[in-house]
Design an enzyme around this catalytic site. Sequence first.
Site, PDB file in Angstrom:
ATOM      1  N   ASP A 169       0.759  -1.239   0.000  1.00 29.48           N
ATOM      2  CA  ASP A 169       0.000   0.000   0.000  1.00 29.48           C
ATOM      3  C   ASP A 169       0.799   1.305   0.000  1.00 29.48           C
ATOM      4  OD1 ASP A 169      -1.601  -2.152   0.409  1.00 29.48           O
ATOM      5  OD2 ASP A 169      -2.391  -1.518   2.337  1.00 29.48           O
ATOM      6  N   GLU A 399       2.528  -9.615  11.509  1.00 33.74           N
ATOM      7  CA  GLU A 399       2.223  -9.166  10.152  1.00 33.74           C
ATOM      8  C   GLU A 399       3.499  -8.700   9.436  1.00 33.74           C
ATOM      9  OE1 GLU A 399      -0.524  -5.918  10.177  1.00 33.74           O
ATOM     10  OE2 GLU A 399      -0.929  -6.022   8.020  1.00 33.74           O
TER      11      GLU A 399
HETATM   12  C1  9WN Z   1      -5.800  -2.877   2.456  1.00 34.69           C
HETATM   13  C2  9WN Z   1      -4.810  -7.938   4.390  1.00 34.69           C
HETATM   14  C3  9WN Z   1      -4.176  -6.773   3.631  1.00 34.69           C
HETATM   15  C4  9WN Z   1      -3.047  -7.215   2.688  1.00 34.69           C
HETATM   16  C5  9WN Z   1      -2.272  -6.025   2.124  1.00 34.69           C
HETATM   17  C6  9WN Z   1      -1.811  -5.148   3.286  1.00 34.69           C
HETATM   18  C7  9WN Z   1      -3.013  -4.706   4.122  1.00 34.69           C
HETATM   19  C8  9WN Z   1      -5.125  -3.477   3.706  1.00 34.69           C
HETATM   20  C9  9WN Z   1      -5.103  -2.468   4.835  1.00 34.69           C
HETATM   21  O1  9WN Z   1      -3.700  -5.837   4.613  1.00 34.69           O
HETATM   22  O2  9WN Z   1      -3.824  -3.872   3.307  1.00 34.69           O
HETATM   23  O3  9WN Z   1      -5.905  -3.884   1.474  1.00 34.69           O
HETATM   24  O4  9WN Z   1      -6.180  -2.197   5.379  1.00 34.69           O
HETATM   25  O5  9WN Z   1      -4.036  -1.941   5.179  1.00 34.69           O
HETATM   26  O6  9WN Z   1      -1.095  -4.054   2.809  1.00 34.69           O
HETATM   27  O7  9WN Z   1      -1.176  -6.479   1.366  1.00 34.69           O
HETATM   28  O8  9WN Z   1      -3.565  -7.956   1.629  1.00 34.69           O
HETATM   29  O9  9WN Z   1      -3.813  -8.662   5.058  1.00 34.69           O
END
Ligand code: 9WN
Length: 448
Positions: A169, A399
Amino acid sequence: MTRLWSAAVEVLQANWNGAATLPSRDQYPHQWSWDSAFISIGWARFEPARAQQELVSLFRGQWSSGRVPQIVFSADADPGSYFPGPDFWRSAAVAEAPLAPTSGIVQPPVHARAVLTAYLADAGSQRSREFLASMYPRLRSWHQYLRLCRELDGTGLASIVHPWESGLDNSPAWDHVLDSQDYPAGEQFVRRDLTHVSTGNRPTDEDYRAYVALAREYRDAGYSDKALPDHRFVVEDPLFNAVFLDAELCCASIAELLGLHREPHLARARQLHEAMMSHLWDEAAGSFRARDARTGDRSTVDTIGALIPLLDPWLSAEVAGKVEALALSADFAGGCEYPMPSTALTSPEFDRVRYWRGPTWVNTNWLLWTAAIEAGCAELANRIAESSVRLVEASGFREYFDPLTGTGLGADRFSWTAALTLDFLSADQAPSSLRSRLGIAGVVEGTG
Ligand code: 9WN
């Protein structure tokens, strides 16, 4: 069975909601697209039927255009537990969306590799054959969506239209695109992501203002990709396109297993190779860099995304050698105790604890490890596998992690960290490499 193995299995079982695995019960209480692919690779190691169910369940959210959404919302979750939720995305108002509420953007297409892995884990059974036969048309339609709707400027590359689509992100790889624009405050929103994780480890409020504005603009255009030439964020990313190339190679292998023609998939993989070399390889920098599709400007920062094109079997020995050298250099594996940092350690943008701007993530480690094995880069592959296992042994299934100290960050009991640890731990039983299945040699001298 080791203690680490049992602990990883326990995390996946605890995050299973009856149909799919939540990335994290607190932080991400729905089904995410590329998470599900990584998670199924872990399930495949001890319960292949569950690995297959995970993927079938994700594809229930596929749109009729082939789009596989970033999030399939779970009816059981508290509606206020994650932002932006179904009320924001409003998929029910879009004709091509399925009954299940979903978001309207995508994530990197890791699914073909996951489908192939989930099949190979139980290749002899009738159930597995039916699974493979039912997933193949869905994968084809997903890849066709990316080809027909996301190739916007004739380069042959798939574009992402939102930073969340990259999966990385707030990576500095798109600062040059985001920072050049203003984002209206728009409707008020409340960030839910700071409930369980500290502010300094997440994207900033400024990042969120941009994310919400871009998502709202895409939503209000009906998620129509025809409107994308006017969209403000259209980026060709090396990680996304390298994973797409790998996904076409996996489809070639799946087609062969089903007695179908593999050539169209190989041809498309080859086209992606040519396009990445023409537009994303920065000869002067000696690195792959994300490109703004509207201006042609490339990022000047090396991130983990620069290394994932090692998945491409047609890289010349010279290009593959440069990618491998960068990965082992003081910018990445050579400069810290717990690689691979998500941003080069020497970059001014490097931030050791803030989300994708520095920390080590197990999914990108796994992608690069897979690429290094495919490319025959044993030193790199061993370094990543060894340090990833050491990291989770020291800090648990977090994470993400500080690459200098190994301190765990973000959500705890995080599913893809547990799942991919199972894959690192079973490396000695890995199925044969994709390149050998397809009879494509490793790095090829003189192409590129
Ligand atoms: C937005 C779920 C996801 C991962 C992404 C990570 C994070 C989300 C957030 O979490 O993104 O999609 O709310 O920050 O960056 O890679 O798929 O684990």
